[in-house]
Design a protein around this motif. Structure first.
Motif, PDB file in Angstrom:
ATOM      1  N   ALA A  41       0.858  -1.186   0.000  1.00 20.57           N
ATOM      2  CA  ALA A  41       0.000   0.000   0.000  1.00 20.57           C
ATOM      3  C   ALA A  41       0.894   1.235   0.000  1.00 20.57           C
ATOM      4  O   ALA A  41       2.069   1.164   0.331  1.00 20.57           O
ATOM      5  CB  ALA A  41      -0.893  -0.011   1.233  1.00 20.57           C
ATOM      6  N   GLY A  42       0.335   2.364  -0.380  1.00 21.53           N
ATOM      7  CA  GLY A  42       1.087   3.605  -0.328  1.00 21.53           C
ATOM      8  C   GLY A  42       1.677   3.992  -1.666  1.00 21.53           C
ATOM      9  O   GLY A  42       1.389   3.395  -2.696  1.00 21.53           O
ATOM     10  N   ALA A  43       2.510   5.014  -1.613  1.00 21.63           N
ATOM     11  CA  ALA A  43       3.092   5.582  -2.829  1.00 21.63           C
ATOM     12  C   ALA A  43       4.475   5.010  -3.089  1.00 21.63           C
ATOM     13  O   ALA A  43       5.261   4.796  -2.175  1.00 21.63           O
ATOM     14  CB  ALA A  43       3.174   7.098  -2.705  1.00 21.63           C
ATOM     15  N   ALA A  44       4.745   4.779  -4.349  1.00 21.36           N
ATOM     16  CA  ALA A  44       6.063   4.305  -4.779  1.00 21.36           C
ATOM     17  C   ALA A  44       6.956   5.513  -5.026  1.00 21.36           C
ATOM     18  O   ALA A  44       6.475   6.620  -5.270  1.00 21.36           O
ATOM     19  CB  ALA A  44       5.928   3.484  -6.053  1.00 21.36           C
ATOM     20  N   VAL A  78       2.978   1.767 -10.650  1.00 23.05           N
ATOM     21  CA  VAL A  78       4.365   1.586 -11.107  1.00 23.05           C
ATOM     22  C   VAL A  78       4.522   0.210 -11.738  1.00 23.05           C
ATOM     23  O   VAL A  78       5.138   0.058 -12.793  1.00 23.05           O
ATOM     24  CB  VAL A  78       5.363   1.787  -9.945  1.00 23.05           C
ATOM     25  N   ARG A  79       3.938  -0.767 -11.118  1.00 28.39           N
ATOM     26  CA  ARG A  79       4.011  -2.133 -11.645  1.00 28.39           C
ATOM     27  C   ARG A  79       3.336  -2.224 -13.010  1.00 28.39           C
ATOM     28  O   ARG A  79       3.865  -2.849 -13.935  1.00 28.39           O
ATOM     29  CB  ARG A  79       3.328  -3.056 -10.654  1.00 28.39           C
ATOM     30  N   LEU A  80       2.180  -1.600 -13.146  1.00 24.26           N
ATOM     31  CA  LEU A  80       1.487  -1.567 -14.436  1.00 24.26           C
ATOM     32  C   LEU A  80       2.350  -0.873 -15.480  1.00 24.26           C
ATOM     33  O   LEU A  80       2.535  -1.376 -16.599  1.00 24.26           O
ATOM     34  CB  LEU A  80       0.144  -0.851 -14.302  1.00 24.26           C
ATOM     35  N   MET A  81       2.918   0.278 -15.120  1.00 22.32           N
ATOM     36  CA  MET A  81       3.770   1.017 -16.051  1.00 22.32           C
ATOM     37  C   MET A  81       4.954   0.167 -16.492  1.00 22.32           C
ATOM     38  O   MET A  81       5.299   0.102 -17.667  1.00 22.32           O
ATOM     39  CB  MET A  81       4.248   2.316 -15.390  1.00 22.32           C
ATOM     40  N   HIS A 118      11.026   8.315  -8.766  1.00 25.56           N
ATOM     41  CA  HIS A 118      12.399   8.450  -9.259  1.00 25.56           C
ATOM     42  C   HIS A 118      13.130   7.102  -9.253  1.00 25.56           C
ATOM     43  O   HIS A 118      13.882   6.800 -10.176  1.00 25.56           O
ATOM     44  CB  HIS A 118      13.157   9.499  -8.449  1.00 25.56           C
ATOM     45  N   GLU A 119      12.905   6.308  -8.219  1.00 25.55           N
ATOM     46  CA  GLU A 119      13.525   4.980  -8.170  1.00 25.55           C
ATOM     47  C   GLU A 119      12.968   4.094  -9.287  1.00 25.55           C
ATOM     48  O   GLU A 119      13.715   3.399  -9.978  1.00 25.55           O
ATOM     49  CB  GLU A 119      13.279   4.319  -6.814  1.00 25.55           C
ATOM     50  N   ALA A 120      11.651   4.132  -9.477  1.00 26.53           N
ATOM     51  CA  ALA A 120      11.028   3.326 -10.534  1.00 26.53           C
ATOM     52  C   ALA A 120      11.546   3.749 -11.908  1.00 26.53           C
ATOM     53  O   ALA A 120      11.815   2.903 -12.763  1.00 26.53           O
ATOM     54  CB  ALA A 120       9.514   3.473 -10.474  1.00 26.53           C
ATOM     55  N   ARG A 121      11.724   5.035 -12.091  1.00 27.30           N
ATOM     56  CA  ARG A 121      12.249   5.528 -13.371  1.00 27.30           C
ATOM     57  C   ARG A 121      13.699   5.069 -13.574  1.00 27.30           C
ATOM     58  O   ARG A 121      14.074   4.643 -14.659  1.00 27.30           O
ATOM     59  CB  ARG A 121      12.158   7.054 -13.420  1.00 27.30           C
ATOM     60  N   LYS A 122      14.505   5.154 -12.525  1.00 24.10           N
ATOM     61  CA  LYS A 122      15.907   4.736 -12.608  1.00 24.10           C
ATOM     62  C   LYS A 122      15.999   3.248 -12.949  1.00 24.10           C
ATOM     63  O   LYS A 122      16.793   2.838 -13.804  1.00 24.10           O
ATOM     64  CB  LYS A 122      16.603   5.032 -11.271  1.00 24.10           C
ATOM     65  N   ILE A 123      15.207   2.422 -12.288  1.00 25.37           N
ATOM     66  CA  ILE A 123      15.190   0.983 -12.544  1.00 25.37           C
ATOM     67  C   ILE A 123      14.723   0.701 -13.968  1.00 25.37           C
ATOM     68  O   ILE A 123      15.297  -0.134 -14.669  1.00 25.37           O
ATOM     69  CB  ILE A 123      14.295   0.269 -11.505  1.00 25.37           C
TER      70      ILE A 123
END
Length: 160
Positions: free
Chosen positions: A76-79, A113-116, A82-87
């Motif tokens: 739950a919560g916000a991802a 993020v997972r969907l993206m 910036h980390e997701a973009r870097k990965i």
């Protein structure tokens, strides 16, 4: 819309993980074989470069796949955008296409993020000869919009 059998989905995910790791791990194995061979300094340097490249690609892909398919998406919560973009950048750079970002959102949930990331994976797969994956995310009063565009020579989605 039909549902997918959980066993079949698990098999697809396992197959995807193996598919993404075969190439960089093969590079590492080949580089190690070359380093064991007697040869000149230049060949050893090329083998070392191949070893580093394969290891970096494997690490980028494992980290991406862990985020895209792992349990983090169930949190739950916000991802951390910036980390997701870097990965994601590291994952895409281990393939032929490049990625362009247009982010206008304050936060994304782990599910978003997972969907993206799964959409990025489909886009990368649809560009076997390279191209550009454009990721556009908008947070609006009505909700969140995630749009991906894949452009490149012979861009196509495989039937499966």
């Amino acid at each position: 819309m039909s549902s997918i059998d959980p066993a079949r989905l698990s098999a697809y995910i396992a197959s995807r993980i193996c598919h993404d790791l075969v190439s960089p791990i093969s590079s590492v194995t080949n580089a190690l074989d070359l380093m064991d061979e007697p040869g000149d300094h230049e060949m050893k340097a090329q083998a070392e470069a191949l070893l580093h490249d394969g290891a970096e690609k494997a690490a980028a892909r494992i980290q991406f796949l862990r985020y895209a398919f792992g349990s983090i998406g169930l949190n739950a919560g916000a991802a951390d955008i910036h980390e997701a973009r870097k990965i994601t950048d590291a994952f895409v750079s281990s393939h032929k296409p490049s990625v362009e970002w247009d982010l206008q959102a304050d936060h994304l949930s782990f599910s978003h993020v997972r969907l993206m990331m799964n959409l990025v994976m489909l886009a990368v797969e649809s560009l076997p000869r390279g191209g550009v994956v454009s990721v556009r995310i908008r947070s609006e009063a009505g909700g969140l919009t995630i749009t991906l565009t894949a452009k490149g020579d012979r861009a196509r989605l495989k039937e499966e």
